[in-house]
Design an enzyme around this catalytic site. Sequence first.
Site, PDB file in Angstrom:
ATOM      1  N   SER A  35       0.856  -1.195   0.000  1.00  8.53           N
ATOM      2  CA  SER A  35       0.000   0.000   0.000  1.00  8.53           C
ATOM      3  C   SER A  35       0.882   1.231   0.000  1.00  8.53           C
ATOM      4  O   SER A  35       1.646   1.452   0.959  1.00  8.53           O
ATOM      5  CB  SER A  35      -0.897   0.005   1.243  1.00  8.53           C
ATOM      6  OG  SER A  35      -1.306   1.337   1.522  1.00  8.53           O
ATOM      7  N   HIS A  44      -1.357  -1.392  -4.079  1.00 12.16           N
ATOM      8  CA  HIS A  44      -2.611  -1.027  -3.409  1.00 12.16           C
ATOM      9  C   HIS A  44      -2.648   0.493  -3.224  1.00 12.16           C
ATOM     10  O   HIS A  44      -1.714   1.091  -2.681  1.00 12.16           O
ATOM     11  CB  HIS A  44      -2.656  -1.748  -2.056  1.00 12.16           C
ATOM     12  CG  HIS A  44      -3.926  -1.602  -1.291  1.00 12.16           C
ATOM     13  ND1 HIS A  44      -5.043  -2.376  -1.522  1.00 12.16           N
ATOM     14  CD2 HIS A  44      -4.261  -0.782  -0.262  1.00 12.16           C
ATOM     15  CE1 HIS A  44      -6.003  -2.046  -0.674  1.00 12.16           C
ATOM     16  NE2 HIS A  44      -5.564  -1.059   0.096  1.00 12.16           N
ATOM     17  N   ASP A 103      -4.815   3.572  -1.628  1.00 14.89           N
ATOM     18  CA  ASP A 103      -5.856   3.887  -0.647  1.00 14.89           C
ATOM     19  C   ASP A 103      -6.456   5.262  -0.910  1.00 14.89           C
ATOM     20  O   ASP A 103      -5.807   6.288  -0.691  1.00 14.89           O
ATOM     21  CB  ASP A 103      -5.257   3.838   0.768  1.00 14.89           C
ATOM     22  CG  ASP A 103      -5.026   2.411   1.221  1.00 14.89           C
ATOM     23  OD1 ASP A 103      -5.985   1.615   1.191  1.00 14.89           O
ATOM     24  OD2 ASP A 103      -3.884   2.090   1.593  1.00 14.89           O
ATOM     25  N   MET A 115      -9.103   7.992   0.093  1.00 14.28           N
ATOM     26  CA  MET A 115      -9.900   8.412   1.259  1.00 14.28           C
ATOM     27  C   MET A 115     -10.438   9.811   1.022  1.00 14.28           C
ATOM     28  O   MET A 115      -9.709  10.674   0.516  1.00 14.28           O
ATOM     29  CB  MET A 115      -9.031   8.402   2.516  1.00 14.28           C
ATOM     30  CG  MET A 115      -8.342   7.069   2.758  1.00 14.28           C
ATOM     31  SD  MET A 115      -7.450   7.064   4.307  1.00 14.28           S
ATOM     32  CE  MET A 115      -6.589   5.495   4.187  1.00 14.28           C
ATOM     33  N   HIS A 130      -8.549   0.919  -3.534  1.00 12.63           N
ATOM     34  CA  HIS A 130      -9.443   0.718  -2.390  1.00 12.63           C
ATOM     35  C   HIS A 130     -10.150   2.042  -2.109  1.00 12.63           C
ATOM     36  O   HIS A 130      -9.536   3.000  -1.646  1.00 12.63           O
ATOM     37  CB  HIS A 130      -8.560   0.258  -1.198  1.00 12.63           C
ATOM     38  CG  HIS A 130      -9.282   0.087   0.090  1.00 12.63           C
ATOM     39  ND1 HIS A 130      -8.615  -0.099   1.295  1.00 12.63           N
ATOM     40  CD2 HIS A 130     -10.603   0.049   0.396  1.00 12.63           C
ATOM     41  CE1 HIS A 130      -9.491  -0.230   2.274  1.00 12.63           C
ATOM     42  NE2 HIS A 130     -10.714  -0.125   1.762  1.00 12.63           N
ATOM     43  N   MET A 139     -12.257   4.240  -0.099  1.00 12.70           N
ATOM     44  CA  MET A 139     -12.859   4.541   1.211  1.00 12.70           C
ATOM     45  C   MET A 139     -13.539   5.895   1.099  1.00 12.70           C
ATOM     46  O   MET A 139     -13.077   6.911   1.629  1.00 12.70           O
ATOM     47  CB  MET A 139     -11.753   4.550   2.281  1.00 12.70           C
ATOM     48  CG  MET A 139     -11.251   3.154   2.603  1.00 12.70           C
ATOM     49  SD  MET A 139      -9.624   3.158   3.392  1.00 12.70           S
ATOM     50  CE  MET A 139      -8.593   3.233   1.943  1.00 12.70           C
ATOM     51  N   MET A 152     -11.174  -5.770   6.239  1.00 15.21           N
ATOM     52  CA  MET A 152     -10.353  -4.795   6.967  1.00 15.21           C
ATOM     53  C   MET A 152     -10.048  -5.317   8.370  1.00 15.21           C
ATOM     54  O   MET A 152     -10.958  -5.715   9.109  1.00 15.21           O
ATOM     55  CB  MET A 152     -11.094  -3.456   7.103  1.00 15.21           C
ATOM     56  CG  MET A 152     -11.341  -2.711   5.802  1.00 15.21           C
ATOM     57  SD  MET A 152      -9.858  -2.384   4.843  1.00 15.21           S
ATOM     58  CE  MET A 152      -8.865  -1.407   5.987  1.00 15.21           C
ATOM     59  N   ASP A 207      -6.383  -6.371   4.930  1.00 17.18           N
ATOM     60  CA  ASP A 207      -5.764  -5.046   4.923  1.00 17.18           C
ATOM     61  C   ASP A 207      -5.808  -4.435   6.323  1.00 17.18           C
ATOM     62  O   ASP A 207      -6.887  -4.233   6.877  1.00 17.18           O
ATOM     63  CB  ASP A 207      -6.577  -4.171   3.936  1.00 17.18           C
ATOM     64  CG  ASP A 207      -5.993  -2.788   3.712  1.00 17.18           C
ATOM     65  OD1 ASP A 207      -4.906  -2.488   4.235  1.00 17.18           O
ATOM     66  OD2 ASP A 207      -6.645  -2.011   2.989  1.00 17.18           O
ATOM     67  N   GLY A 240      -2.525  -3.631   9.468  1.00 19.04           N
ATOM     68  CA  GLY A 240      -1.685  -4.240  10.500  1.00 19.04           C
ATOM     69  C   GLY A 240      -1.033  -5.547  10.078  1.00 19.04           C
ATOM     70  O   GLY A 240      -0.639  -6.345  10.930  1.00 19.04           O
TER      71      GLY A 240
END
Length: 229
Positions: A17, A42, A44, A46, A75, A77, A146, A184, A186
């Site tokens: 990511s 990946h 992200d 947002m 992804h 969000m 998630m 996805d 941690g």
Amino acid sequence: MNYRFAAPSPGYLIAPSILSADFTRLGEQIAECEAAGADWIHVDVMDGHFVPNLTMGPFIVEHVRRVTSLPLDVHLMVQNPERLLKPFAEAGAGHLTVHVETCPDVAGILKEIKSLGCKAGLTLNPVTPAADLTPALPLADLVLVMTVHPGYSGQAFMPEVLPKIAEVRKMLDAIGSAAWLEVDGGISAETISRVREAGANAFVAANAIFKHPDGIAAGIRTLKQALGS
Ligand code: DX5
Ligand code: ZN
């Protein structure tokens, strides 16, 4: 666009990511990921509404598309993801993954993603039950579970989500789906084997790769070693 969606030889995928990348050296860092055996990149996205953070738009995807041949695993969000599908598809996204929490008509949006020539992904927050996937599951090319509350990289893995990963694996197997089961949040050398045992086969990681003390290649290698390959 020429890239692989089928399983590579170990049967799993690593998707760095770029949320934790050094954006002053983004092209170089993506090249390092690719050389080190990353499978997808990946991205992200947002919007500052569905999640508190604000990150990347189609403009970034367009630039990332130029520096790698790897699939861009986008992804979303965002609230009202339907308005962003076309711009991201045109910018070069390979997969568009939407949150079930944001879609009143989940099946409809997955069909729309496919009509734009992208793989269709469906994702759910840690507190959202797996059952919310059911109506559209046969249409999904990938399901993303998630394991942190979305918004930021570098958060602690939520082990309480492991049973849900196993549940989604059973749901996919029950309908004979070959969709990727991606996880996805941690993901690290300490957590990755647990999510694989629960049934995941695609692993997103930001900090474990881009903030690895010995560099990106070492980060990817460490995750692969933890998976036993
Ligand atoms: C979280 C994002 C993740 C994040 C993962 O909202 O969806 O993709 O970048 O970061 P790590 O791997 O550091 O938890
Ligand atoms: Zn993500």
